[in-house]
Design an enzyme around this catalytic site. Sequence first.
Site, short mmCIF file in Angstrom:
data_model
loop_
_atom_site.label_atom_id
_atom_site.label_comp_id
_atom_site.label_asym_id
_atom_site.label_seq_id
_atom_site.Cartn_x
_atom_site.Cartn_y
_atom_site.Cartn_z
N GLU A 74 46.27 11.11 60.03
CA GLU A 74 46.29 10.34 58.94
C GLU A 74 47.79 10.24 58.22
OE1 GLU A 74 44.22 9.41 54.38
OE2 GLU A 74 43.27 11.02 55.69
N GLY A 129 46.07 21.91 60.68
CA GLY A 129 45.06 22.47 61.76
C GLY A 129 43.73 21.51 61.68
N SER A 132 28.35 8.81 53.74
CA SER A 132 28.97 8.12 54.90
C SER A 132 28.52 6.92 55.09
CB SER A 132 28.65 9.18 56.05
OG SER A 132 28.76 8.64 56.97
N ARG A 171 35.18 -1.93 54.94
CA ARG A 171 35.37 -1.42 53.81
C ARG A 171 35.70 -1.99 52.72
NH1 ARG A 171 36.11 4.93 56.04
NH2 ARG A 171 33.70 5.05 57.09
N LEU A 197 42.06 17.74 63.26
CA LEU A 197 41.77 17.27 64.83
C LEU A 197 43.08 17.04 65.02
CD1 LEU A 197 38.57 15.05 64.42
CD2 LEU A 197 38.85 17.16 65.18
N ALA A 198 43.98 16.21 64.34
CA ALA A 198 45.43 15.67 64.95
C ALA A 198 45.99 16.85 65.20
CB ALA A 198 46.03 14.83 63.77
N GLY A 199 46.23 17.83 64.51
CA GLY A 199 47.02 18.85 64.80
C GLY A 199 46.66 19.75 65.94
N HIS A 252 36.41 3.74 49.41
CA HIS A 252 35.28 3.74 50.28
C HIS A 252 34.27 3.08 49.34
CE1 HIS A 252 31.90 5.04 52.67
NE2 HIS A 252 32.77 5.62 53.64
N SER A 274 38.96 6.76 62.39
CA SER A 274 39.95 7.80 61.84
C SER A 274 39.77 8.89 62.77
CB SER A 274 39.38 8.17 60.60
OG SER A 274 38.28 8.54 60.39
#
Length: 625
Positions: free
Chosen positions: A404, A12, A251, A298, A14-16, A237, A419
């Site tokens: 991802e 659930g 971030s 990164r 962003l991609a989903g 990261h 991403s």
Amino acid sequence: MAAAARFTVVGGGLAGLMTTIKLAEAGHQVDVLSLVPVKRSHSVCAQGGINGAVNTKGEGDHPDIHVKDTLRGGDFLAEQVSVKGMCYAAPGIIYLLDRMGVTFNRTSEGLLDFRRFGGTLHHRTAFAGATTGQQLLYALDEQVRRYESEGKVTKYEYWEWLGTVKDEGGRVIGSVAVDLRTMEIRTFPAEAVCLATGGPGIVFGRSTNSIINTGTAAGRAYMEGAIYANGEFIQVHPTSIPGEDKLRLMSESVRGEGGRVWVPRKKGDTRNPRDIPESERFYFLEEKYPKYKNLVPRDVATREIFMVCRDLGMGIGGKDGVYLDVTHIPAKTLDAKIKGVMEIYEKFVGDDPRVTPMVIFPGMHYSMGGLYVRFEADSRTQTPLEGSPVNQSTNIPGLYATGEADYAFHGANRLGANSLLSCIYSGMIGGPAMAAYAKNNATSAAAMPEKYFQSAKKYWEDRFATIKAMNGAENPYALAKELGDIMTENCTVVRYNDRLKKTVEKIRELKSRWKNVNVLDTGNVANRALSYTNQLWNMLELGEVIATSALLRDESRGAHYKPEFSLPEPKTKDPREDADWMSLWRKRHEKWAKTTIAKHAEQGPQISYEEISTPVLDPEPRWYA
């Protein structure tokens, strides 16, 4: 087949959610399975922003430059057709999100504001403070809830996807899932299934990922025949803060807004950082990379921080840690741009970063590798052909992957803020692809014989009953800790073949010991230990893929760094002017510019390599000095 078909989207985030939106707006029915409430999906943790070459600052930015930065940042291992499609779609995606109500920061003129992120010299990252992921997730969920109210979408929150239902030809016709509250196992018929399940961070024990990010769905799909590609490419990261439970991300937006990374020039200097004058500070990224400074990609920043702490012994107090300093930026500006990050540090460390430099160290963050997916290129634009059923499809008919969970968009290293873009773009093309695929099916999944669903359900009922009856001496959580420790130690920043061999051997030992676990809980309601014990096996399978793939790739590329197989330093500032070095680089690139293909077998991953097609941009050395 009727015009409206039924699909399953697993995840659930962003991609989903974008996959779901594209299916629902086409009139189809969608079942959304999520381990947690949709608004708690890991996308909510994204902080810095979303990339798009909108060029409101008049810097001459363009999608072509975005394409080049992305391919170059990923060391030319990304799927180039998909990258070009993503970068060209990016400005429209940002404006779409703006119209959905995302509270993007704006300039004094009322235009969308953009910040810089690593791997580019342009202000390309749209942002909503330092909680961009949350704002995007809530906006997409609002759209999904509209379709939910119309009966087109049904959410199954606290449900875990266990595996596929296939017909005799190997086509996916549905899924099996378990209700994590009641432990009920049931099947979900679907014309196609999309896995949008995020990354495998918990395979590494502690990471910046949510604790639900075990990679279990991708691991199970791999065991059922899906190819897992480029598993060795794991992003660490550069800036995270440690915690007993997990790592917490600081971030890249902190550096994008002017944050500076440094250590005292004098090894072992114990003075308060505010008492160390500018001349006695070692701004090592700025000195080595004067063009990109603190915003090198990164993988570059991570290795430099690691070298300063581990090789030079110049970490703060002789330990792992460097300063990430924003104390020179007015507090009002920090609160307007990155307040969310400031609050995270203040809450979990206890210091106010507005007045005291933060102490950070690299931490496992993202998987560039994932389930192998394909695309059909438009011969005119060399972007994914709109509406093709091939886009985002795995090698298993009827199984798709987005976000991802797939491998395509980032190559050997992900650029920050790509991403969120790749999640949304892959959903935008993945949803229509699933719908197009369903139109070509002679028989709908709903019309398939019930025996396929009954057989799949029984398999999982028997497996859970077997696990529940296991009463051995091994604790599954202790096994997971051993897995995480060795993966973090040997499969993150610096890799050596002898240690990778020991890692593969250790994982095989853990797989053997898994068969002697004690499930700890035999209850029939909310049995988290039962679910986790099953997930652990999938984690072990993925860990073996990652370690084996890293062992066999004898080069340094992006996040995969082997000192014994790295090229020497060029003799000139621009490596293209060093003919001997360029000859070495070309030979290495020609040998290893290939996608790692991992197929499941009982004796361990079977690894092969697939040539990279280059229809968009010819490769060149990455050089950021």
